[in-house]
Write a protein that holds these residues in place. Structure first.
Motif, PDB file in Angstrom:
ATOM      1  N   LEU A  57       8.832  -4.470 -14.270  1.00 18.77           N
ATOM      2  CA  LEU A  57       7.926  -4.234 -15.398  1.00 18.77           C
ATOM      3  C   LEU A  57       8.031  -5.358 -16.421  1.00 18.77           C
ATOM      4  O   LEU A  57       7.026  -5.778 -17.008  1.00 18.77           O
ATOM      5  CB  LEU A  57       8.231  -2.892 -16.058  1.00 18.77           C
ATOM      6  N   ARG A  58       9.232  -5.868 -16.629  1.00 20.51           N
ATOM      7  CA  ARG A  58       9.431  -6.982 -17.560  1.00 20.51           C
ATOM      8  C   ARG A  58       8.660  -8.215 -17.101  1.00 20.51           C
ATOM      9  O   ARG A  58       8.034  -8.906 -17.905  1.00 20.51           O
ATOM     10  CB  ARG A  58      10.923  -7.306 -17.675  1.00 20.51           C
ATOM     11  N   VAL A  59       8.659  -8.469 -15.801  1.00 23.88           N
ATOM     12  CA  VAL A  59       7.917  -9.612 -15.269  1.00 23.88           C
ATOM     13  C   VAL A  59       6.405  -9.413 -15.450  1.00 23.88           C
ATOM     14  O   VAL A  59       5.687 -10.341 -15.810  1.00 23.88           O
ATOM     15  CB  VAL A  59       8.264  -9.858 -13.777  1.00 23.88           C
ATOM     16  N   VAL A  60       5.933  -8.187 -15.224  1.00 21.50           N
ATOM     17  CA  VAL A  60       4.509  -7.887 -15.417  1.00 21.50           C
ATOM     18  C   VAL A  60       4.123  -8.133 -16.875  1.00 21.50           C
ATOM     19  O   VAL A  60       3.105  -8.775 -17.167  1.00 21.50           O
ATOM     20  CB  VAL A  60       4.188  -6.428 -14.999  1.00 21.50           C
ATOM     21  N   LEU A  61       4.936  -7.658 -17.801  1.00 19.03           N
ATOM     22  CA  LEU A  61       4.653  -7.853 -19.218  1.00 19.03           C
ATOM     23  C   LEU A  61       4.700  -9.335 -19.587  1.00 19.03           C
ATOM     24  O   LEU A  61       3.845  -9.830 -20.327  1.00 19.03           O
ATOM     25  CB  LEU A  61       5.651  -7.063 -20.067  1.00 19.03           C
ATOM     26  N   GLY A  62       5.663 -10.051 -19.037  1.00 19.18           N
ATOM     27  CA  GLY A  62       5.758 -11.492 -19.280  1.00 19.18           C
ATOM     28  C   GLY A  62       4.546 -12.240 -18.763  1.00 19.18           C
ATOM     29  O   GLY A  62       4.058 -13.181 -19.395  1.00 19.18           O
ATOM     30  N   ALA A  63       4.024 -11.814 -17.614  1.00 18.65           N
ATOM     31  CA  ALA A  63       2.827 -12.447 -17.046  1.00 18.65           C
ATOM     32  C   ALA A  63       1.622 -12.212 -17.949  1.00 18.65           C
ATOM     33  O   ALA A  63       0.831 -13.116 -18.188  1.00 18.65           O
ATOM     34  CB  ALA A  63       2.558 -11.901 -15.648  1.00 18.65           C
ATOM     35  N   ARG A  64       1.502 -10.988 -18.459  1.00 14.96           N
ATOM     36  CA  ARG A  64       0.403 -10.675 -19.383  1.00 14.96           C
ATOM     37  C   ARG A  64       0.483 -11.560 -20.612  1.00 14.96           C
ATOM     38  O   ARG A  64      -0.514 -12.128 -21.056  1.00 14.96           O
ATOM     39  CB  ARG A  64       0.450  -9.210 -19.787  1.00 14.96           C
ATOM     40  N   LYS A  65       1.678 -11.695 -21.183  1.00 19.72           N
ATOM     41  CA  LYS A  65       1.866 -12.537 -22.364  1.00 19.72           C
ATOM     42  C   LYS A  65       1.595 -14.000 -22.062  1.00 19.72           C
ATOM     43  O   LYS A  65       1.036 -14.723 -22.884  1.00 19.72           O
ATOM     44  CB  LYS A  65       3.281 -12.364 -22.919  1.00 19.72           C
ATOM     45  N   ALA A  66       1.990 -14.453 -20.883  1.00 23.33           N
ATOM     46  CA  ALA A  66       1.787 -15.853 -20.497  1.00 23.33           C
ATOM     47  C   ALA A  66       0.309 -16.216 -20.408  1.00 23.33           C
ATOM     48  O   ALA A  66      -0.070 -17.366 -20.649  1.00 23.33           O
ATOM     49  CB  ALA A  66       2.479 -16.136 -19.167  1.00 23.33           C
ATOM     50  N   MET A  67      -0.528 -15.248 -20.081  1.00 17.36           N
ATOM     51  CA  MET A  67      -1.967 -15.519 -19.993  1.00 17.36           C
ATOM     52  C   MET A  67      -2.584 -15.686 -21.377  1.00 17.36           C
ATOM     53  O   MET A  67      -3.639 -16.299 -21.519  1.00 17.36           O
ATOM     54  CB  MET A  67      -2.683 -14.408 -19.216  1.00 17.36           C
ATOM     55  N   GLY A  68      -1.944 -15.182 -22.402  1.00 14.23           N
ATOM     56  CA  GLY A  68      -2.409 -15.353 -23.770  1.00 14.23           C
ATOM     57  C   GLY A  68      -3.735 -14.658 -24.039  1.00 14.23           C
ATOM     58  O   GLY A  68      -4.272 -13.930 -23.207  1.00 14.23           O
ATOM     59  N   ALA A  69      -4.272 -14.917 -25.201  1.00 11.50           N
ATOM     60  CA  ALA A  69      -5.517 -14.274 -25.629  1.00 11.50           C
ATOM     61  C   ALA A  69      -6.733 -14.804 -24.876  1.00 11.50           C
ATOM     62  O   ALA A  69      -7.730 -14.104 -24.728  1.00 11.50           O
ATOM     63  CB  ALA A  69      -5.702 -14.465 -27.128  1.00 11.50           C
ATOM     64  N   ASP A  70      -6.657 -16.036 -24.406  1.00  6.91           N
ATOM     65  CA  ASP A  70      -7.803 -16.656 -23.727  1.00  6.91           C
ATOM     66  C   ASP A  70      -7.871 -16.343 -22.240  1.00  6.91           C
ATOM     67  O   ASP A  70      -8.897 -16.549 -21.609  1.00  6.91           O
ATOM     68  CB  ASP A  70      -7.775 -18.180 -23.916  1.00  6.91           C
ATOM     69  N   GLY A  71      -6.779 -15.873 -21.669  1.00  9.46           N
ATOM     70  CA  GLY A  71      -6.744 -15.621 -20.230  1.00  9.46           C
ATOM     71  C   GLY A  71      -6.926 -14.155 -19.906  1.00  9.46           C
ATOM     72  O   GLY A  71      -6.747 -13.276 -20.749  1.00  9.46           O
ATOM     73  N   ALA A  72      -7.296 -13.900 -18.666  1.00  7.11           N
ATOM     74  CA  ALA A  72      -7.469 -12.531 -18.184  1.00  7.11           C
ATOM     75  C   ALA A  72      -6.273 -12.164 -17.314  1.00  7.11           C
ATOM     76  O   ALA A  72      -5.747 -12.999 -16.573  1.00  7.11           O
ATOM     77  CB  ALA A  72      -8.755 -12.410 -17.388  1.00  7.11           C
ATOM     78  N   PHE A  73      -5.875 -10.896 -17.397  1.00  7.42           N
ATOM     79  CA  PHE A  73      -4.742 -10.421 -16.603  1.00  7.42           C
ATOM     80  C   PHE A  73      -5.009  -8.983 -16.176  1.00  7.42           C
ATOM     81  O   PHE A  73      -5.472  -8.169 -16.973  1.00  7.42           O
ATOM     82  CB  PHE A  73      -3.441 -10.473 -17.412  1.00  7.42           C
ATOM     83  N   ALA A  74      -4.709  -8.693 -14.911  1.00 11.96           N
ATOM     84  CA  ALA A  74      -4.876  -7.327 -14.405  1.00 11.96           C
ATOM     85  C   ALA A  74      -3.923  -7.091 -13.252  1.00 11.96           C
ATOM     86  O   ALA A  74      -3.483  -8.024 -12.578  1.00 11.96           O
ATOM     87  CB  ALA A  74      -6.313  -7.103 -13.941  1.00 11.96           C
ATOM     88  N   VAL A  75      -3.602  -5.822 -13.048  1.00 10.96           N
ATOM     89  CA  VAL A  75      -2.917  -5.397 -11.833  1.00 10.96           C
ATOM     90  C   VAL A  75      -3.880  -4.482 -11.090  1.00 10.96           C
ATOM     91  O   VAL A  75      -4.709  -3.808 -11.707  1.00 10.96           O
ATOM     92  CB  VAL A  75      -1.571  -4.682 -12.104  1.00 10.96           C
ATOM     93  N   ARG A  76      -3.789  -4.501  -9.772  1.00 11.53           N
ATOM     94  CA  ARG A  76      -4.712  -3.670  -8.998  1.00 11.53           C
ATOM     95  C   ARG A  76      -4.006  -3.011  -7.832  1.00 11.53           C
ATOM     96  O   ARG A  76      -2.938  -3.437  -7.417  1.00 11.53           O
ATOM     97  CB  ARG A  76      -5.912  -4.483  -8.517  1.00 11.53           C
ATOM     98  N   ASN A  77      -4.659  -1.973  -7.326  1.00 10.52           N
ATOM     99  CA  ASN A  77      -4.220  -1.272  -6.116  1.00 10.52           C
ATOM    100  C   ASN A  77      -2.820  -0.672  -6.235  1.00 10.52           C
ATOM    101  O   ASN A  77      -1.978  -0.846  -5.356  1.00 10.52           O
ATOM    102  CB  ASN A  77      -4.281  -2.208  -4.900  1.00 10.52           C
ATOM    103  N   LEU A  78      -2.579   0.065  -7.322  1.00  9.61           N
ATOM    104  CA  LEU A  78      -1.278   0.702  -7.495  1.00  9.61           C
ATOM    105  C   LEU A  78      -1.182   1.963  -6.642  1.00  9.61           C
ATOM    106  O   LEU A  78      -2.090   2.794  -6.667  1.00  9.61           O
ATOM    107  CB  LEU A  78      -1.067   1.100  -8.957  1.00  9.61           C
TER     108      LEU A  78
END
Length: 98
Positions: A57-78
């Motif tokens: 979960l920490r890595v997922v949150l870090g990835a979201r933050k790394a994309m910043g306000a200008d980037g898109a981030f999603a997880v799919r197929n849970l």
């Protein structure tokens, strides 16, 4: 855990299979960090992810933050077990789930 990387234009899709836990989370984190240059949209496809721990979960949150306000981030197929963890921890409220 296995990670299959697919790039389509400025979108990167990482298909993660197996278990995302304390032992495997650093590998996903490194893959994300090393491949983000030029990426405007990052998708983590968890179709074959069986388990996620707090380290994952920490890595997922870090990835979201790394994309910043200008980037898109999603997880799919849970799967239902992973979706339940996202719901319990509140990640469903802050992460785009497709």
């Amino acid at each position: 855990m296995t990670i299959d990387k697919k790039t389509e234009g400025n979108q990167m899709i990482l298909k993660v299979s197996g278990r995302l836990d304390t032992m495997t989370a650093p590998e996903l984190e490194t893959t994300i960090k090393e491949n983000l240059e030029g990426v405007k949209a990052l998708v983590l496809d968890f179709e074959n992810l069986e388990y996620i721990s707090s380290a994952g979960l920490r890595v997922v949150l870090g990835a979201r933050k790394a994309m910043g306000a200008d980037g898109a981030f999603a997880v799919r197929n849970l799967c239902s077990d992973v979706k339940e963890i996202f719901d319990i921890t509140g990640f469903s409220d802050i992460i785009t789930i497709e």
